[in-house]
Design a protein around this motif. Structure first.
Motif, PDB file in Angstrom:
ATOM      1  N   PHE A 152      29.442  39.196  39.740  1.00 47.56           N
ATOM      2  CA  PHE A 152      29.772  38.398  39.845  1.00 47.56           C
ATOM      3  C   PHE A 152      29.726  37.704  41.746  1.00 47.56           C
ATOM      4  O   PHE A 152      29.172  36.759  42.567  1.00 47.56           O
ATOM      5  CB  PHE A 152      31.260  37.400  39.302  1.00 47.56           C
ATOM      6  N   THR A 181      35.972  46.449  36.603  1.00 48.52           N
ATOM      7  CA  THR A 181      34.902  46.363  38.691  1.00 48.52           C
ATOM      8  C   THR A 181      33.565  45.862  38.509  1.00 48.52           C
ATOM      9  O   THR A 181      33.236  45.622  38.954  1.00 48.52           O
ATOM     10  CB  THR A 181      35.136  47.719  39.233  1.00 48.52           C
ATOM     11  N   ILE A 185      39.162  29.440  43.858  1.00 45.20           N
ATOM     12  CA  ILE A 185      39.450  30.967  43.015  1.00 45.20           C
ATOM     13  C   ILE A 185      39.556  32.109  43.691  1.00 45.20           C
ATOM     14  O   ILE A 185      39.783  33.185  42.248  1.00 45.20           O
ATOM     15  CB  ILE A 185      37.543  31.474  43.201  1.00 45.20           C
ATOM     16  N   THR A 233      42.983  32.074  40.882  1.00 45.18           N
ATOM     17  CA  THR A 233      42.697  32.487  39.303  1.00 45.18           C
ATOM     18  C   THR A 233      42.804  34.031  39.453  1.00 45.18           C
ATOM     19  O   THR A 233      43.011  34.242  40.723  1.00 45.18           O
ATOM     20  CB  THR A 233      41.110  32.605  39.400  1.00 45.18           C
ATOM     21  N   GLN A 234      42.855  34.742  38.412  1.00 46.95           N
ATOM     22  CA  GLN A 234      42.908  36.254  37.977  1.00 46.95           C
ATOM     23  C   GLN A 234      41.171  36.878  38.884  1.00 46.95           C
ATOM     24  O   GLN A 234      41.543  37.657  38.826  1.00 46.95           O
ATOM     25  CB  GLN A 234      43.300  35.919  36.157  1.00 46.95           C
ATOM     26  N   LEU A 235      41.060  36.021  38.344  1.00 43.43           N
ATOM     27  CA  LEU A 235      39.057  36.513  39.163  1.00 43.43           C
ATOM     28  C   LEU A 235      39.421  37.090  40.704  1.00 43.43           C
ATOM     29  O   LEU A 235      39.358  38.462  41.179  1.00 43.43           O
ATOM     30  CB  LEU A 235      38.106  36.344  38.588  1.00 43.43           C
ATOM     31  N   LYS A 279      31.886  44.518  36.253  1.00 37.48           N
ATOM     32  CA  LYS A 279      31.702  42.955  36.229  1.00 37.48           C
ATOM     33  C   LYS A 279      32.512  41.670  37.942  1.00 37.48           C
ATOM     34  O   LYS A 279      31.073  40.908  37.749  1.00 37.48           O
ATOM     35  CB  LYS A 279      32.489  42.247  35.326  1.00 37.48           C
ATOM     36  N   ILE A 280      32.558  42.106  38.304  1.00 39.47           N
ATOM     37  CA  ILE A 280      33.621  42.137  39.032  1.00 39.47           C
ATOM     38  C   ILE A 280      32.084  41.943  40.024  1.00 39.47           C
ATOM     39  O   ILE A 280      32.104  40.628  41.172  1.00 39.47           O
ATOM     40  CB  ILE A 280      35.005  42.488  39.952  1.00 39.47           C
ATOM     41  N   VAL A 290      41.105  46.635  35.238  1.00 38.56           N
ATOM     42  CA  VAL A 290      39.869  45.923  35.575  1.00 38.56           C
ATOM     43  C   VAL A 290      37.926  46.484  36.185  1.00 38.56           C
ATOM     44  O   VAL A 290      38.203  47.315  35.771  1.00 38.56           O
ATOM     45  CB  VAL A 290      39.729  46.049  37.641  1.00 38.56           C
ATOM     46  N   GLN A 298      41.300  40.502  41.140  1.00 35.53           N
ATOM     47  CA  GLN A 298      40.694  41.368  40.557  1.00 35.53           C
ATOM     48  C   GLN A 298      39.713  41.358  41.763  1.00 35.53           C
ATOM     49  O   GLN A 298      39.492  43.213  41.740  1.00 35.53           O
ATOM     50  CB  GLN A 298      40.540  40.955  39.403  1.00 35.53           C
ATOM     51  N   ILE A 299      39.222  40.851  42.424  1.00 38.77           N
ATOM     52  CA  ILE A 299      38.476  40.960  43.792  1.00 38.77           C
ATOM     53  C   ILE A 299      39.218  41.486  44.856  1.00 38.77           C
ATOM     54  O   ILE A 299      38.845  42.656  45.530  1.00 38.77           O
ATOM     55  CB  ILE A 299      37.443  39.753  44.408  1.00 38.77           C
TER      56      ILE A 299
END
Length: 325
Positions: free
Chosen positions: A222, A216, A189, A193-195, A218-219, A214, A198-199
């Motif tokens: 998650f 933020t 992850i 991954t792009q996720l 949703k990040i 991004v 973004q984190i």
């Protein structure tokens, strides 16, 4: 061409991890050699190593989730209490309610995940600091565990529930498999991954990440939900290992997780860190605890030692930040 690029990227990630974690690896080696000298055959006994692997699985789960949270610039103090609550629920649903063990475990895990989601939702849509949010849910979850269990241990005699943590693959406890899976999933992850990108971007500069497209919120949701999921899985494994759920489970577990993450090089200000560093940090904490237990050091002194380790790790992070700036 794309295969070559992927291969080069994987190689660069590995080389960067080795370079960043070299000092930590040396510290782990020094601790390992020191433990060997102090305890000799007692430390090297396979039974001792097996117990260490079984016990550190809880901190490995929590620390991997905590790595994501701290990378985001937050903190999750509720994970220890989630262990108590989910452990009591999973045991109680089987022993008190008579649920099938599989359904009981899944339902208990879902409750823990919802706690993580709640933490993330509040952190994303309010300006309340994550420290305050998770401090509140820490007390709420611990209180729920005490009320549900009536401050008594809930024993479980179900064979499936016991097998979750008592199974062996050859000479290796099943916890080794769980640890490998959690590390692998967390590393993929974060690094592939792009996720994950973004984190890191959100933790480095939330406003800049939002401007670059991004989501933020949703990040944030998650990351805290993922932390709640790993804490819930750790709760079930620990309850299975002890054949019971208890309201005292997980006390101080959040501190061990934070210590391992910060010791592993993840910045408390967010935006940087690695799963590989966290893994080494978890092993350092586990061996340190094991040595103190085998050496018969009083638990009160163990708290002092852990506090000093956290302070040293945070100080190193602080001075590293000053040097970079």
């Amino acid at each position: 061409m794309s295969e070559t690029k992927r291969s080069n990227r994987s190689s660069s990630i590995i080389l960067e991890a080795v370079r960043n974690d070299l000092g930590l690896g040396v510290a782990f080696l020094v601790l390992f050699v020191g433990a060997s000298i102090l305890l000799g055959g007692t430390f090297f006994a396979w039974k001792n190593f097996s117990n260490v692997l079984r016990q550190l699985s809880t901190n490995m789960f929590l620390a991997c989730g905590m790595t994501f949270v701290i990378m985001l610039g937050g903190i999750d103090l509720s994970v220890g209490s989630v262990i108590a609550m989910v452990g009591c629920f999973s045991a109680g649903f089987i022993s008190y309610v008579g649920m099938p063990s599989g359904i009981a475990v899944l339902l208990a895990i879902l409750i823990g995940v919802l706690i993580g989601f709640f933490n993330g939702f509040l952190a994303a849509f309010t300006t309340i600091p994550p420290f305050i949010i998770t401090l509140s849910t820490m007390n709420i979850c611990r209180g729920i565990a005490r009320v549900y269990s009536n401050t008594k241990t809930i024993t479980v005699s179900n064979e499936f529930f016991k097998s979750i943590a008592s199974t062996y693959i050859g000479v290796l406890p099943i916890q080794v498999v769980y640890i490998i899976v959690v590390i692998a999933v967390s590393a993929v992850i974060l690094n592939r991954t792009q996720l994950g990108r973004q984190i890191l971007a959100t933790g480095g500069n939330k406003q800049a990440a939002a401007y670059s497209g991004v989501n933020t919120k949703k990040i944030t949701i998650f990351v805290f939900t993922f932390s709640g999921l790993l804490a819930s899985l750790a709760a079930v494994i620990q309850a299975s290992r002890l054949f019971s759920g208890t309201h005292t489970a997980g006390e101080g577990a959040e501190m061990d997780a934070i210590a391992a993450v910060v010791l592993g090089g993840t910045s408390m200000s967010g935006g940087s860190g690695s799963i590989s560093g966290t893994v080494i940090g978890v092993f350092i904490i586990a061996i340190m605890n094991n040595v103190m237990n085998l050496y018969g050091i009083d638990s009160s002194w163990q708290y002092i030692v852990k506090g000093i380790v956290i302070l040293i790790a945070v100080s190193i992070d602080y001075f590293r930040g000053l040097r970079q700036s």
